[in-house]
Structures are given as structure tokens and as C-alpha cells.
Design an enzyme around this catalytic site. Sequence first.
Site, PDB file in Angstrom:
ATOM      1  N   HIS A 361      -2.967  -6.051  -8.432  1.00  0.00           N
ATOM      2  CA  HIS A 361      -1.603  -5.765  -7.969  1.00  0.00           C
ATOM      3  C   HIS A 361      -0.487  -6.519  -8.678  1.00  0.00           C
ATOM      4  O   HIS A 361       0.686  -6.167  -8.548  1.00  0.00           O
ATOM      5  CB  HIS A 361      -1.522  -6.054  -6.467  1.00  0.00           C
ATOM      6  CG  HIS A 361      -0.662  -5.095  -5.708  1.00  0.00           C
ATOM      7  ND1 HIS A 361       0.490  -4.531  -6.222  1.00  0.00           N
ATOM      8  CD2 HIS A 361      -0.776  -4.597  -4.459  1.00  0.00           C
ATOM      9  CE1 HIS A 361       1.040  -3.736  -5.313  1.00  0.00           C
ATOM     10  NE2 HIS A 361       0.289  -3.749  -4.249  1.00  0.00           N
ATOM     11  N   SER A 477       5.924  -1.825   3.166  1.00  0.00           N
ATOM     12  CA  SER A 477       6.321  -1.892   1.768  1.00  0.00           C
ATOM     13  C   SER A 477       7.222  -0.716   1.407  1.00  0.00           C
ATOM     14  O   SER A 477       6.992   0.409   1.832  1.00  0.00           O
ATOM     15  CB  SER A 477       5.053  -1.862   0.912  1.00  0.00           C
ATOM     16  OG  SER A 477       5.390  -1.933  -0.441  1.00  0.00           O
TER      17      SER A 477
END
Length: 647
Positions: A361, A477
Amino acid sequence: APGRRGYSGAGAAAEFLHRSIASLVPLLIKCASLCSTSCRLPVPKLEDTITRYLNAQKPLLNDDQFRKTEELAHAFEKGIGRELHEQLVAQDNQNKHTSYITGPWFDMYLKAREPILLNFNPFMSFNPDPKSEYNDQLVRATNMTVSAIRFMKTFRAGYLEPEVFHLNPEKSDTEIFKKIIRFVPSSISWFGAYMVNAYPLDMSQYFRLFNSTRLPKLNKDELYTDEKAKHLLVLRNGNFYVFDVLDRDGNMLKPSEIQAHLKYILSDNSPAPAFPLGYLTSENRDTWALLRKNLLENGNEEALQKVDSAIFCLSLDDFPIKDLVHLSHTMLHGDAANRWYDKSFTLIITKDGTAGINFEHSWGDGVAVLRFQNEVFKDSTTSPAISPQSQPASVDSSRAVQKLDFKLNDALKAGITKAKQKFDATIESLSLNMIQFQEGGKELLKQKKVSPDAVAQLAFQMAFLRQYDQTVATYESCSTAAFKHGRTETIRPASVHTKKCSEAFVKGLSKHSTEELQSLIVECSKYHGRLTKEAAMGQGFDRHLFSLRYLASSQGLPLPQFYQDQAYARLNHNIISTSTLVSPAVQLGGFGPVVSDGFGVGYQVQDDWIGCNVSSYPARNGKEFLQCIYKSLEDIFNVLKGKKIGS
């Protein structure tokens, strides 16, 4: 039909997914490169950040706690916070080539010492190929590998259509618009796009998709990319194989040759290694950094270089998928012997042709991976390179495919054994559960004029209150890819509105009419819509406060009182961490809890159903949480339909 494109040098079009219309619009070549200052991620006003921060704290604190937090926040706003904010703005003005969050955000990821497995790497699984006979492991692995290479070549040649967010797709996501905008001078083409609500998204992360890996280093990892490498890394049964998929001129191998090499690997009877190296990538980053140093000093430099520089990692698993929970476990962690979690992404294909992506990520966010996944799914299913009837090429795969051997000393063997023990214990403690709510979805919610995402988030709040009698820090998110080098911003779904609505449903049903409950849901939807818009436009508060703290720390200043507030720590201890995506390519997605007493909630709101995939550790009961989510969704939908509900 398979093979309808030529794969010889003459059939160069076969090497690409598409050649976009004049790169789809000199798009906006001005704004797709996002060079104009209007496309830079804004630093919010400090007073706005403090107001938004306090709004997010309100539902989590009692009156006394809130008063104390409010005092600290306003003192910060007038004092050291103001100084740091002015420095941040000045720094941002001097660095117009990037965004204010880029440096701090990379540092946050790369300095984290926890294992990236479960703590950072998420997964997204592909839908099956609509033509069932194409879901054969070898056929699908070949077709997806070819499509992935074609995506890479299309991107590197500058032919990939810009990623554009269409607020009104009927007007802007059309061939007519693309053709008209070609003739508009590039200096004003971005204006033409904005006029029809088409917003070019930042694509600066895309280059890290390929030939990239995260290298473990003491204290802070490094991102490594070698675009010259032409080989694929394939893992099977814990063994590592590499073979070139591009020739010396950068042309792709014929699909039948790729098929032959993959078939060779699938039929290799080599036993699994006694000490599988993949486990090391699931370790604490400093531990792994020291073991990697040992590996390099022990004569493994060339083999590791092959792993690190490979175009991507393809993991072939020797078992079929039993059900969706098994699918989630396989794609989220699988067997570390057959994974290399440090690669920018790993394409995983199981015995029955089920496919998914696990990605590291730090280099980028879901937006880049999802675009790649969408293109690979579309290309491999609508224009497959080979068919189930295709014969592999008559080539000597034993010469083309290299099996990597690693030289291990006793310290490395002990390190792998210990990493495996930790991995097994962690996976043993992880629970994954899921539901599909079939009584309605996006269509009904839009008819009722409420936001589908707001309803899903409200259900999570309601469920946690029902299960634990609490409102806790919640994270959603939100991409800020509308800005140059944007990453993500946080939406804080727990609000005074969701708390009031949840309490009415869970504790006070008898006191409220159906109409009152409906208006509470509408209120939550409006507020959530506002938070979402603010976050997407770079007007959240989390990244701003994070950057001010990072600035203070980088200057060696003592940590301001504001950040020492227990309420600040609690707000950033995200017990409910959520992320959503909907795509025709994706079956489901998920990730690990971000705290030991938390839930990781991957969810999708489809036209007529809602799916939730929840991860948890022993401190929380994920199965019960999902039952509470289901009950909450049932109640919300019934109220929106005008039905009276019981307690």
C-alpha cells in the site's frame, strides 16, 4: 475471438489495450498532468480544520471531556498550531510540483515497522470469467498475464486513456465529447472538461505498479523500481520461477509461449522448499531488513534482484476455492510460502481459476490498482489472448524458465522458522466473516433520495451501538486523486447525527414515529454527503493535522499539548475502519483490522444488494457485528419503505 490480433512485430496494436483518442483529449494534457495550480491539493484553513475536528470528537466524548478537548484545540489554533500551519503553507508554496501530504504520507508508510501483511496490504478479488470454460488456471493465468503486460505497455507508451471522474457521464463519458475536445486549444481544454463535470484524476502512482517492490531497510523502507527488467516472477508451491515476457526490443512474447512457460511451471514436481523465503515478507520490517542483509551477504544478490525487479508477481495456488470466506483468506494472506507481500502487487490465481490481487500500500492507493484490475478483467474476458482449445507453443521452457535457488545459512533458516511461527499464530487469530443483504441496494436508496454510502455507514454505527453500546472512532477512506499527487483523506462517519439516529433505532423505537425515523436518516445522509464532498475536495481535517504534527516532529519540537490529548489518540484509534468499492471486475475486497480491538470492513453497495466483508481479532466478535449490521440495514430499509418496525 482469441488470436484475432496478430502478435508478430507487424501486429503492434496487439501489444496495447487501446490507443486513446489523441490521448483522449489533449486532456486535457494540461490538466491530466495536473500542472495547473488550481489542481493542487489545498491546505485547508486552520480554523476549518479545528471546527471539523471538534465535530468529529463530539459524538465520542462526554461534556467534560469535550470541553477539555475544545480548550486544547482552540489554544493550538491560536498558538503553536498557527505557527506550524503558516510554515506548512509556505513550504507548500515552495513545492508546487507535488502536494503537502506526499512526503509525510510516504514516511508514515515506509517508517512503519509492523508487518505489512494484514496491517497494510489489502486485496480485491476478480469476478469469474463469464465464460466458465475460461476459468481454467492455465488459461486464466495466461490471459491475465497478457492483459497485464498490455496494460503496462499501453501506459508506458502514453496511450492509456486518462483516468477521469465523470460527475455526469451521460454528457462527458462519450465518444462525441472526446472528439469535440480534440479540436479545443489545449490551453482551454481543461475548461471544456470542467464545464461538463469531467475531472481528470492524478495518475502519478501508476508507474509503481510494475517492476516495483518495497525493500525492507532499518528504520525506513525504500521503494524500488527497475523499468528495464523484462521478466515475470511466478510462485508455485513455495518455489520461485522467472522468465522473460518481453524480448530485447520490448515486444511481448507470443501468448502461446507465455502459456507454454506457465504450463511448464504448473507441471513441475519440485518439492516445496523446507524453508520458504516468502515468510520473511510477513515479518516485522526491521527483523526482515536484517535477514535480507544476511541473504545478500550469503550470495543471494542476483536471485533477490530478479524478485525485486520482476514486472509483477504471479502466485499460482494448488487448491480450488471453497466459498467466499475461503476466498477472502486466500487473497488477504494465503500461504506466505507462496507469496511475496513486498511486490507492488501479486496476481493470485487458484486451481479453479479464481483470481485476485493483493497489493502493497505504500506506493499507491486503490484507485490505481482498481483501474488496472478493471482493464485487465475487461481485456482478458472480452479479447482473451488464448482459448481453452489453444495449444502452447513448441518451445523449450526448461531453457526459458529459471528456477531461483536461495543459499540459506543457519541464521536465515532460524529466521524463516520464526517468521512462519508468527505468521501461523497471527492467521490463527484472524476471523473473516461476510454477509449479503438482499432486501435492497443503491436503486431503492436513490429513489428515497438518500445516499447509499451514508446508509451503509449508518448501519455500521447502529450495529456497533447495538453490540457494544458505544459510539467509537470510525474511518472511511476517500480518494483525493482529483489533485496532483493526492492520496486519500478521511471521512469521519461517526457524527452527532448518526449517534442520534442510532440511539433512536436501538434504544428509543417506541418514542419515534416512522416519519421521525425517516427524517433522522435523511439528516444523516445530508451530513455524510457534506463530509464526503469536503474530503474529496481536500477539505477534511485528518491529513492537515497529521502534516502539522509531522512538521513539528521533523523540526525536533516537543509534541504540542493538543496531540497529547487522550481524545486525539482515541479518535485515531480507528475501531471501525471501512473502505468501499464497486466495479464490474471486482467480486469482493477486504483488509485486516487496523487496531487489535477493531473491525476491518470492506463493503459494496450494489443496485439491489449490499455486501460486507469483516475482519477481526479475538477482542471483537465479527460474526455478531455482521448480524447487527444486517438487523440495522433491515430496520433502515423498512423505515424508508414506510413500514413500522419493532424493537
